[in-house]
Design an enzyme around this catalytic site. Sequence first.
Site, PDB file in Angstrom:
ATOM      1  CD  GLN A   1      -3.866   1.993  -0.816  1.00 29.85           C
ATOM      2  OE1 GLN A   1      -2.941   1.253  -0.490  1.00 29.85           O
ATOM      3  NE2 GLN A   1      -4.216   3.063  -0.101  1.00 29.85           N
TER       4      GLN A   1
ATOM      5  N   GLY B   1       2.241   1.094   4.510  1.00 23.70           N
ATOM      6  CA  GLY B   1       1.889   0.149   3.461  1.00 23.70           C
ATOM      7  C   GLY B   1       1.137   0.800   2.327  1.00 23.70           C
TER       8      GLY B   1
ATOM      9  CB  CYS C   1      -6.641   4.070   4.411  1.00 18.53           C
ATOM     10  SG  CYS C   1      -6.463   3.338   2.781  1.00 18.53           S
ATOM     11  CG  LEU C   2      -1.404   6.337   1.818  1.00 18.26           C
ATOM     12  CD1 LEU C   2      -0.402   5.688   0.870  1.00 18.26           C
ATOM     13  CD2 LEU C   2      -0.924   7.697   2.258  1.00 18.26           C
TER      14      LEU C   2
ATOM     15  CG  HIS D   1      -5.072  -1.343   6.079  1.00 18.20           C
ATOM     16  ND1 HIS D   1      -5.981  -0.517   6.689  1.00 18.20           N
ATOM     17  CD2 HIS D   1      -4.680  -0.699   4.949  1.00 18.20           C
ATOM     18  CE1 HIS D   1      -6.131   0.579   5.951  1.00 18.20           C
ATOM     19  NE2 HIS D   1      -5.344   0.490   4.888  1.00 18.20           N
ATOM     20  CD  GLU D   2      -1.634  -1.255   2.784  1.00 18.39           C
ATOM     21  OE1 GLU D   2      -2.160  -1.087   1.661  1.00 18.39           O
ATOM     22  OE2 GLU D   2      -1.550  -0.344   3.621  1.00 18.39           O
TER      23      GLU D   2
ATOM     24  CG  HIS E   1      -6.284  -1.382  -0.172  1.00 18.38           C
ATOM     25  ND1 HIS E   1      -7.195  -0.366  -0.330  1.00 18.38           N
ATOM     26  CD2 HIS E   1      -5.521  -1.037   0.903  1.00 18.38           C
ATOM     27  CE1 HIS E   1      -6.993   0.569   0.591  1.00 18.38           C
ATOM     28  NE2 HIS E   1      -5.982   0.172   1.360  1.00 18.38           N
TER      29      HIS E   1
END
Length: 167
Positions: free
Chosen positions: A52, A47, A96-97, A138-139, A142
């Site tokens: 981000q 994701g 996470c990225l 999670h996404e 953000h």
Amino acid sequence: MAILDILKLPDPRLKQVSAPVERFDDDLRGFVADLEETRLAGPAAVGIAAPQVGRFQRIVIVDVSGRPKTPNHGHLILVNPEIVHWEGYAIGREGCLSVPDYTGNVIRATGIRLKAQDLDGRETEYAMEGYEARAVQHEMDHLDGLLFVDRVVSRRTDLYRRKVYQT
């Protein structure tokens, strides 16, 4: 299409709350194509969220279909997503990225119902469970300026340095 730069902790922009999408046009579709290309260029990311990459709009992409035996809805582009119901809870490991050096244990709902719009502005509802529900939560964090490190049970016992493997 382009691979966009991913904001990484401690960048203060990651704490910014995102605004709803109001225009469903070619600019939105072009951005989402770039966002997807960026997700695919990352290390096995399931994701990604618009904040981000520095675009503070309520857009997330999630695709957990690559995990065998995981119930899922396939490749999802969720615009203005909103969780309308959740149930249960479980602790699970997340990465996470935007936090590339760590993973951590986070409590999430095990089942959710959400409504979201697609790239044409049409509203859809989804019922999700397990890993897909976790990835979407999670996404969506953000979009509200939260990272998984803000939700770890304990930074002392539930945050782990990511292993780096030599090739």
